[in-house]
Each structure stands twice: as structure tokens, then as C-alpha cells.
Design an enzyme around this catalytic site. Structure first.
Site, PDB file in Angstrom:
ATOM      1  N   LYS A  66     -50.864  24.007 -25.154  1.00 48.35           N
ATOM      2  CA  LYS A  66     -51.160  23.324 -23.809  1.00 48.35           C
ATOM      3  C   LYS A  66     -50.656  21.877 -23.850  1.00 48.35           C
ATOM      4  CE  LYS A  66     -55.354  24.501 -22.134  1.00 48.35           C
ATOM      5  NZ  LYS A  66     -56.754  24.413 -22.110  1.00 48.35           N
TER       6      LYS A  66
ATOM      7  N   PHE B 211     -65.640  17.040  -8.060  1.00 43.21           N
ATOM      8  CA  PHE B 211     -65.879  17.784  -6.995  1.00 43.21           C
ATOM      9  C   PHE B 211     -64.371  18.151  -6.313  1.00 43.21           C
ATOM     10  CE2 PHE B 211     -69.350  14.855  -6.860  1.00 43.21           C
ATOM     11  CZ  PHE B 211     -70.247  15.533  -7.036  1.00 43.21           C
TER      12      PHE B 211
ATOM     13  N   GLU C 157     -59.247  23.148  -6.202  1.00 42.77           N
ATOM     14  CA  GLU C 157     -57.895  23.669  -6.834  1.00 42.77           C
ATOM     15  C   GLU C 157     -56.863  23.678  -5.654  1.00 42.77           C
ATOM     16  OE1 GLU C 157     -57.618  27.106  -9.209  1.00 42.77           O
ATOM     17  OE2 GLU C 157     -59.741  26.496 -10.188  1.00 42.77           O
TER      18      GLU C 157
ATOM     19  N   ASN D 112     -71.946  23.222  -5.148  1.00 43.86           N
ATOM     20  CA  ASN D 112     -71.333  24.327  -5.271  1.00 43.86           C
ATOM     21  C   ASN D 112     -72.087  25.803  -4.553  1.00 43.86           C
ATOM     22  OD1 ASN D 112     -68.903  23.529  -5.929  1.00 43.86           O
ATOM     23  ND2 ASN D 112     -68.889  24.233  -8.153  1.00 43.86           N
TER      24      ASN D 112
ATOM     25  N   GLY E 271     -64.253  33.363  -4.849  1.00 48.73           N
ATOM     26  CA  GLY E 271     -63.995  33.737  -6.207  1.00 48.73           C
ATOM     27  C   GLY E 271     -63.606  32.500  -6.977  1.00 48.73           C
TER      28      GLY E 271
ATOM     29  N   CYS F 204     -65.177  28.628 -10.324  1.00 50.11           N
ATOM     30  CA  CYS F 204     -66.214  27.901 -10.219  1.00 50.11           C
ATOM     31  C   CYS F 204     -67.483  28.353  -9.593  1.00 50.11           C
ATOM     32  CB  CYS F 204     -65.839  26.561  -9.585  1.00 50.11           C
ATOM     33  SG  CYS F 204     -64.593  25.460 -10.411  1.00 50.11           S
TER      34      CYS F 204
ATOM     35  N   LYS G 214     -57.296  31.792  -3.725  1.00 54.79           N
ATOM     36  CA  LYS G 214     -57.313  31.172  -2.378  1.00 54.79           C
ATOM     37  C   LYS G 214     -55.815  30.664  -2.440  1.00 54.79           C
ATOM     38  CE  LYS G 214     -58.575  26.663  -3.720  1.00 54.79           C
ATOM     39  NZ  LYS G 214     -59.693  25.405  -3.598  1.00 54.79           N
TER      40      LYS G 214
ATOM     41  N   ARG H 232     -58.913  34.083 -11.534  1.00 56.62           N
ATOM     42  CA  ARG H 232     -60.130  34.208 -12.064  1.00 56.62           C
ATOM     43  C   ARG H 232     -61.115  34.769 -10.992  1.00 56.62           C
ATOM     44  NH1 ARG H 232     -61.374  28.782 -14.795  1.00 56.62           N
ATOM     45  NH2 ARG H 232     -60.040  27.920 -13.236  1.00 56.62           N
TER      46      ARG H 232
END
Ligand code: UGA
Length: 436
Positions: free
Chosen positions: A35, A149, A152, A212, A261, A264, A327, A334
Site C-alpha cells: 500500500k 464524516f 466515498e 450513520n 451498502g 460503513c 454507489k 464491499r
């Protein structure tokens, strides 16, 4: 400011690059050497608009570096802990092993008086426990919590221009070094008028999980209304528009579809319920179980709707799936409702051809048995049903004329209620949306 960011996954990589772009000196740390190498070459291990450019620019001008050696953080005034808190295997609780390890590693190298700031989403009570554990070996260090907050796909923008800043500190009524340093870190956002709330540690942790949970509740609420619309002949999009005009309700996050989905919302509501149980307050959050059930039901109902469209069986039916990311503007699959539906269609005997502008590789790794293509035309070629499951811009604008040269059957399942229903219906297509 000189700071380290521990954990260079989604949150950490974005935070490190964004903080460096504000003029701070940042070292990003991770135990995964691959990474780190990838970030050093300016490649983010995930798709996030704007991030690769920042990574390259910040490293070129010397404000950002990456390392696997935690000693590289020895001079930092602040350490942001951004490691993951995934759902524990076979349980609903969060796995805190990475958070615990990160705090222990940083505490062993941090300079005198440094502040350790948690950003990971953790069960309430974690920050106070970590404060005690850190104090046992390093009483000079301070633990604070500063939840994140970011969304993505908008992560850089959300980090640079947050809609609020929350600092969790041991005593919010007294001036603290943690709040003072965080104010210096976020000086530009504060100058721009961003609301800043200084709260105690459990409040800061709860703010994140409550936010959330509220978002998940809004989505499941509108999806429950979609079920009511389906049995009564009402239209959920118009319903959401109408109730959304009430400022107390608001229109955002009221889009019915195949549900939420990602890495989070699903895991956070489960971990929150599990934590409530541990604290003897299970009843307070039993509604979140219902939120989860409504959400998961969207997936099975979508598969069922397509089975009905196919005449009662999916065996031998070809479905062209457009979108597998959880999305748009993300390559994250995930707990993606779209990918989960594609897999269930295949398990029920359908031939499933799948495409997505960014998520094909991640989807293939997860479910190699589906047939993947990079082209929209190839995905819908000879399809009996076209299923739009992620609302990417290029799919929103699809017309019957775009699809007709390729498909076998004129049936479309609009899992995100984004297509022009009238255009499809008047061109002789069977159109099936969610709750309309
Ligand atoms: C979510 C929160 O929105 C962020 O504020 C939070 O910081 C982040 O989790 C986190 O905890 O790190 P994210 O997972 O990026 O962000 O995704 P969202 O934009 O919240 O979307 C979640 C899911 O809800 C997606 O699958 C989306 O398709 C779905 N959704 C969203 C709907 O089904 N309907 C809507 O009206 C809105």
C-alpha cells in the site's frame, strides 16, 4: 503542523493527502508495504476523484511522505489514527484489533506531549479505554477523538471543506492542548465558518455512529414507503419529493432503490446495536435491526421482481447488469447491494453479464463466477432483462434507443429509479422500478 496519519486505507490516505495540501507536514504510516509503495507512486489503491493528483503534488513539494517505519512519526505533534474497524467475523461487533495496535505503536514512538487523535469509527467507550491504556505507559500523551464524516467519491472535498468539526476531549469545558492543536490543523475550515463542537469522548464517538444510523434509517424509511407504494399504486419518488419539501424532513437520502451498502453504513449499524447490548441498552437500538432487515429485503425483492419479469424462472435468462459499485463514483463493492443481486441472479440460474465504469476488477475478485465486461453494449448484448443497479451518470441517461440494438428482450429493472420510465413504457418496454 507536523503530523502522522496511521493507517493509509480510504480514510487515512485521503486525510494524509488533504492535510498535506493545506500546508501541513504529513507522514502517512501503514504496516502494508504494498500500500505504501502504491501511494508513493501516486496511485491510490481505490478510485477516488482528485486523490491521485493530490498524492503526487504533495509528495513532489515535500509536504507528504509515506513509510512503514513508525519511527518516521517521532517528531509529529499530532497523530491521526485512521485504521479500519471492520465487522468481526461471525459477529456484529466491531473488530478493534487494528485500532488497539495503532495506538500502542504510536505511543511507543511519539515525542513528549504529543496528541493521539482517533478518527476511526469505534464503539462508544473505546476512546476512554484507550486513554487509560496509553496513560499507563505514557502519561505525557493525550488521547482525543475527531470523527470523520467523509463520503466515498467526495472524500477530498469533504475533508477539505467539512460541514462540521467535532473534537472529543477528556474535559470539554476546560481549554485543552488537543483542541488547540486541532484548531491549528483545521484553521482554514474554521476561518471559512465551519461549525466546531468540542464534546466529551463518548459524545464524539456517538456522533459518528448516530449520524450513520440516521442516514441508514432515512434510506430504509423510504424503502419501506416504496413497499407501501407498491401495494397501493402510489409513486415513491413523488412521495419523497413531496415530504422532502418539509425542511424538517429534507429530500436528501430519500431515494428508494436496492438499499444501502458499502464499508460503513451496514457494519456501523450492526456494531452500534452490539455495543448497545454490551452496555445494557439493547432496547434503545432494536429499531436498527428493523432498518437492516428492510435494507436486506430490497435485495431479495429485486431478484424476485426480475424473476417475475422473466415469467417465473431465471433459469436460462440472460441479465445485463449495469453497475456493481455500492454507489456511483466509487469502485468499492464491499457489501454492495448491486453485486449481491447480480450474484443471487446467477445462483438462481440466470446468465449474468456485468459491467461497471470502475468496479469490474473489485467485483471479479469478489465473485469470479459472474461474466464481466468493460463495455455497456457487451453487458446488455442478448439480454432478456437489463438491470440498472448503480446510478452512474452514463446509465441514468440511457434511452430505449441506446439499448434496443443490443438486447433480446425489452425489459428493464431500474434498481435506483433513475431511468425515464415514460420513455421506456412508450417504447414498448416492460419497466420495473422500486415503489413506482
Ligand atoms: C457514509 C456516510 O454518508 C458518511 O457521512 C460517513 O462518513 C461514511 O459513511 C463513513 O462512515 O465513513 P459512504 O459509505 O461513502 O458514506 O456512502 P453514502 O453516500 O452514505 O451511501 C451509502 C449507501 O446508501 C450507498 O449504497 C447508496 O447507494 C445508498 N443510498 C444513499 C440510497 O440507497 N439512497 C439514498 O437516498 C442515499
Amino acid at each position: 503542523m507536523t503530523m502522522s496519519v496511521v493507517g493509509c486505507g480510504y480514510l487515512g490516505a485521503v486525510h494524509a493527502a488533504s492535510m498535506a495540501s493545506l500546508g501541513h507536514r504529513v507522514v502517512g504510516l501503514d504496516i502494508d508495504a504494498n500500500k505504501i509503495r502504491s501511494l508513493e507512486s501516486g496511485t491510490a489503491p481505490f478510485f477516488e476523484p482528485g486523490l491521485p493528483e493530490l498524492l503526487l503534488r504533495d509528495q513532489e513539494n515535500g509536504s507528504l511522505e509515506f513509510s512503514t517505519d513508525f519511527h518516521a512519526a517521532a517528531e509529529a505533534d499530532l497523530h491521526f489514527i485512521c485504521v479500519g474497524t471492520p465487522q468481526r467475523e461471525g459477529e456484529h461487533r466491531a473488530n478493534l484489533d487494528y485500532v488497539d495496535a495503532a495506538f500502542a505503536s504510536i505511543a511507543s514512538v511519539a515525542k513528549e506531549g504529543a496528541v493521539l487523535v482517533g478518527k476511526s469509527t469505534v464503539p462508544v467507550g473505546t476512546a476512554e479505554r484507550l486513554s487509560r491504556e496509553v496513560a499507563a505507559s505514557r502519561p505525557d500523551l493525550t488521547v482525543a477523538w475527531n470523527p470523520e464524516f467523509l463520503r466515498e467519491g467526495h472524500a477530498v472535498e469533504d475533508t477539505l471543506r467539512p460541514d462540521r468539526l467535532v473534537y472529543g476531549v477528556a474535559d470539554p469545558d476546560a481549554p485543552s492542548r488537543a483542541a488547540e492543536l486541532l484548531d491549528a490543523v483545521y484553521a482554514s475550515a474554521i476561518e471559512a465558518g465551519t461549525p466546531r463542537l468540542v464534546v466529551n469522548l463518548p459524545t464524539a464517538e456517538l456522533v459518528k455512529t448516530a449520524a450513520n444510523s440516521f442516514l441508514a434509517t432515512k434510506i430504509s424509511f423510504v424503502n419501506a414507503m416504496a413497499e407501501m407504494c407498491e401495494v397501493s399504486g402510489a409513486n415513491v419518488t413523488q412521495l419523497a419529493d413531496a415530504i422532502g419539501h418539509d425542511e424538517r424532513i429534507g429530500r436528501k437520502f430519500l431515494n428508494a432503490g436496492i438499499g444501502f451498502g458499502g464499508g460503513c453504513l451496514p457494519k456501523d449499524i450492526r456494531a452500534f446495536s452490539a455495543r448497545a447490548g454490551e452496555l445494557g441498552a439493547e432496547e434503545a437500538l432494536t429499531f436498527l435491526r428493523e432498518i437492516d432487515l428492510i435494507n436486506m429485503r430490497r435485495r431479495s425483492r429485486a431478484v424476485e421482481a426480475m424473476r417475475q419479469m422473466a415469467g417465473g424462472s431465471l433459469i436460462g435468462v440472460t441479465v445485463g447488469v449495469l453497475g456493481t459499485a455500492f454507489k456511483p463514483f466509487s469502485d468499492d463493492v464491499r457489501d454492495s447491494p448491486a453485486l449481491s443481486i447480480a450474484q443471487q441472479l446467477q445462483l438462481q440460474g440466470a446468465t449474468v453479464r456485468v459491467t461497471d465504469p470502475e468496479a469490474v476488477e473489485n467485483s471479479r475478485r469478489r465473485f469470479p463466477e459472474l461474466s464481466y465486461t468493460d463495455s455497456m453494449e457487451a453487458a446488455v448484448s442478448d439480454a432478456d432483462i437489463v438491470a440498472v443497479l448503480t446510478e452512474w451518470t452514463e446509465y441514468r441517461s440511457l434511452t430505449p434507443a441506446d439499448l434496443e440494438p443490443h438486447v433480446r428482450g425489452r425489459r428493464v429493472f431500474d434498481g435506483r429509479n433513475v431511468l425515464d420510465r415514460e420513455a421506456f413504457a412508450s417504447a414498448g418496454w416492460t419497466y420495473q422500478g422500486v415503489g413506482r
